[in-house]
Design a protein around this motif. Structure first.
Motif, short mmCIF file in Angstrom:
data_model
loop_
_atom_site.label_atom_id
_atom_site.label_comp_id
_atom_site.label_asym_id
_atom_site.label_seq_id
_atom_site.Cartn_x
_atom_site.Cartn_y
_atom_site.Cartn_z
N PHE A 47 45.18 44.87 25.81
CA PHE A 47 44.50 43.80 26.55
C PHE A 47 43.53 43.06 25.62
CE2 PHE A 47 40.47 42.62 28.63
CZ PHE A 47 40.92 41.50 29.29
N GLY B 172 45.82 50.97 32.58
CA GLY B 172 45.20 49.65 32.67
C GLY B 172 44.19 49.43 31.55
N THR C 125 47.44 42.71 37.72
CA THR C 125 48.60 43.50 37.27
C THR C 125 48.99 44.54 38.31
OG1 THR C 125 47.70 43.26 35.04
CG2 THR C 125 49.48 44.83 35.30
N ALA D 141 46.74 37.96 33.11
CA ALA D 141 47.56 38.98 33.76
C ALA D 141 48.73 38.33 34.49
CB ALA D 141 46.71 39.78 34.74
N TYR E 207 42.05 41.40 35.13
CA TYR E 207 43.37 41.55 34.49
C TYR E 207 44.12 42.70 35.15
CZ TYR E 207 46.81 42.06 30.71
OH TYR E 207 47.98 42.13 29.99
N ASP E 208 43.42 43.83 35.30
CA ASP E 208 44.04 45.00 35.92
C ASP E 208 44.35 44.75 37.39
OD1 ASP E 208 43.95 46.35 33.59
OD2 ASP E 208 42.28 47.67 34.12
#
Lengths: 381, 291
Positions: free
Chosen positions: A291, A344, A315, A58, A311-312
């Motif tokens: 993703f 997301g 971000t 991310a 990852y979210d």
């Protein structure tokens, strides 16, 4: 001019310290730092590796897209050792670095509970993956959740089992830690609302070597469906094998751990035809697919929620800082809470005032080892 | 009744694992008067060796098994020379601390080399188990129980009927006297470490298909095995076996009839009861202080 000894000493000290201070000042301004507590060692070390990878991917994407407030983002990881004292120590190490603007906590509720008082004391935003509903309902305004909480997973498991699979005699099995207890309670409450109170509510201690008494209790209860909240994949693997060996083949709908990579590897065919609520399902949306591709390309491993939530989190945190135009904690907090309809990997983020970003779950099925998306069930509250 | 039989089988199976590791504790304690806290890590290392040879390299299971045990014998030698031998003239405390250090070193070395991922190791048999009437007999547990019985018989024969066994017993009872009788004490202790490492390794290889191969597997078993050793009577071979089996059965029945979450609690409750009411264990002899 004549130097006194004191002036000489002060001058010497300043001269020696100046390069280090300049370097430090330069370093502080060069990047925007995000701290991350992750299990690098301990029972969850494998999933911890996935979480770190998700966060790094991310940050790479954020940096490529211009970074955070025009600077490059930098991830500082501390090992939480998969223990509560470990995460408290890891967080205190990170918190002592004043230039870290936001943090990623744990996916384990029990660890988030352990670190929560220090989070409140520090007063900076911490992204979490723990799903105990209480975490965002106990007056700690600095915790922001990137997975749907267990009040949703309990409702979705119950709803799917009762309405879609048509089963009403439930055995509820859960770990006795914070995550498992909260999950088991949420599932039991949801089942009671649907008029199907469980015939067995069974807790177990983490890191058990044998589940024979549990399997026999399920068998004797006459349950026709099993709902579970397992914390560790080792436990899930041992239980799944013993369940099948002792001839229990009732439908099984589990919490997200039932579909994670480690559990699938350990339990193998014992988990075939089971269902799971999954906050991350690759086929559930375009953002999830995107993703999945990035993660597969980078790691050659199938993505799961362990990497998707981090990852979210990175971000969203980066987007919030950019939107706030500042690294001031209160402004970041306001920017996160203002996020609506943000696509997301885990789903569409609509933050409520408690700090919960997601409000629904996907149902997936283990089709001979392949995780297949079935449907998404969203709650309106 | 079906339930009781099923629980009894599982309890004996898991108890046999504790017994195998407890045996390693006892043998080293008898020979050196110290507790080897790395005994559980011996099990973990052997299980990882099996994964390397059998899974990663694809060697035949029996060959991997033999090489893994040979590797454990080598580890026993290294452990003796590196951990016990340099401290042999010190009190028991530095040696115990050294074994704790060695345990941390072993688990972190495996972590560094092999990574944190738990691994799957297939069992010896293709058939996972057999249904005997109402009771399901897991083939791996059957193997574990059979190996434990064989080891009990072997230990009896070895320690009571062979010269080497008698030399080992003499060394454990009185090192000075054994030395005066011409027995090489350091060689006997070396053999004890080798045998204990192989026993610990055997337990690890046997239990790996049931509990999976992970860094933590050794410490989890060793804690119970240590309790089993105390219950059986520290320093007594028969006591270790009986203590291990008893612990397995008690915790399985306790979990089934009283409480699953407190399963581990039953084992340690029994341990506490023994420490209070019979600290010498089932087979241990009371040590009285002379006036």
């Amino acid at each position: 001019m004549k130097l006194t000894r004191r002036e000489f000493s002060a001058g010497l000290a300043a001269g020696l310290a100046a390069p280090a201070l300049l370097r430090s000042a330069h370093a502080q301004g060069a990047t925007i730092k995000i701290g991350m507590c992750a299990p690098v060692t301990g029972p969850a070390a494998e999933s911890g590796g996935y979480a770190i990878k998700g966060a790094k991917l991310a940050l790479e994407a954020v940096n490529k897209a211009g970074g955070i407030l025009g600077k490059q983002g930098e991830l500082i990881v501390e090992d939480d050792q998969t223990t509560n004292p470990g995460i408290v120590l890891a967080f205190s190490k990170l918190a002592s670095q004043s230039d870290i603007v936001g943090f990623l906590g744990s996916i384990r509720s029990t660890q988030v509970h352990a670190m929560a008082p220090d989070v409140l004391k520090l007063g900076k935003p911490v992204m979490i993956g723990g799903t105990d509903p209480n975490l965002t309902h106990m007056g700690n305004k600095w915790l922001f959740r990137f997975r749907p909480n267990d009040s949703y997973s309990g409702r979705v498991i119950a709803e799917y089992g009762v309405s879609t699979l048509g089963k009403k005699k439930w055995a509820v099995l859960h770990s006795t830690d914070a995550f498992g207890t909260a999950g088991g309670k949420a599932l039991t409450e949801a089942l009671q609302k649907l008029g199907a109170p469980p015939v067995l509510d069974q807790g177990y201690a983490n890191q058990s070597q044998d589940f024979t008494p549990v399997v026999l209790a399920i068998k004797q209860s006459g349950a026709d469906i099993l709902g579970s909240y397992f914390t560790f994949e080792n436990d899930l693997g041992i239980f799944a094998r013993q369940l099948r060996q002792l001839g229990v083949n009732i439908p099984w709908v589990g919490s997200p751990s039932i579909v994670n990579i480690t559990a699938l590897k350990l339990a193998g065919p014992a988990l075939y035809n089971t269902y799971g609520v999954a906050d991350y399902a690759e086929d559930s949306s375009d953002a999830s697919k995107a993703f999945g591709k990035i993660y597969r390309d980078a790691t050659k491993v199938a993505p799961d929620n362990q990497s998707a939530w981090t990852y979210d989190a990175v971000t969203v945190l980066a987007a919030a800082i950019n939107k706030a135009g500042s690294t001031e904690p209160e402004k970041i907090r306001d920017a996160i809470l203002a996020i609506k309809k943000f696509p997301g990997a885990e789903g569409e983020y609509n933050f409520d005032q408690n700090g919960d970003g997601l409000h629904g779950y996907n149902i997936v099925k283990n089709d001979k080892g392949k995780i297949v998306f079935d449907k998404h069930i969203e709650s309106n509250d | 009744m079906d339930l009781v039989l099923q629980l009894l089988f599982t309890g004996i199976g898991i108890g046999a694992v504790y017994a195998l590791v407890a045996l390693g504790f006892v043998l080293i304690f008898r020979a050196t008067n110290v507790v080897n806290f790395a005994q559980g890590e011996f099990s973990m290392v052997a299980a990882y060796l099996m994964v390397v040879f059998s899974v990663d390299l694809g060697w035949p299971y029996w060959l991997s098994f033999l090489i893994a045990l040979a590797g454990m014998a080598l580890l026993g030698v290294i452990f003796n020379l590196g951990v016990y031998y340099p401290l042999r003239h010190r009190t028991y405390l530095p040696v115990i601390i050294a074994t704790i250090g060695a345990s941390i070193l072993l688990s972190n070395s495996v972590l560094a080399i092999y990574g944190p991922q738990p691994q799957v190791l297939q069992g010896w048999f293709d058939t996972p188990g057999i249904q005997l009437g109402p009771v399901y007999l897991d083939s791996q547990y059957l193997l574990i129980i059979a190996v434990t019985i064989l080891l009990v018989l072997f230990n009896f024969w070895f320690f009571e009927k062979t010269l080497l066994g008698k030399k080992l017993q003499a060394t454990s009872q009185d090192k000075e006297m054994a030395s005066l009788l011409g027995i090489s004490v350091s060689t006997m202790i070396m053999i004890t470490f080798i045998y204990s490492a192989v026993l610990g390794g055997l337990a690890g290889i046997l239990v790996a298909p049931v509990l999976f191969v992970s860094i933590q597997m050794g410490s989890t078993i060793a804690l119970k095995a240590f309790a089993a050793t105390i219950i059986g009577g520290f320093g007594d071979v028969t006591g270790a076996i009986i203590g291990g089996l008893a612990l397995g059965v008690i915790e399985t029945f306790g979990a089934a009839y009283i409480s699953v979450p407190y399963k581990d609690g039953f084992a340690f409750l029994v341990l506490i009861a023994f420490l209070i009411f019979r600290p010498q264990g089932i087979f241990g002899e009371r040590v009285a202080e002379k006036a």
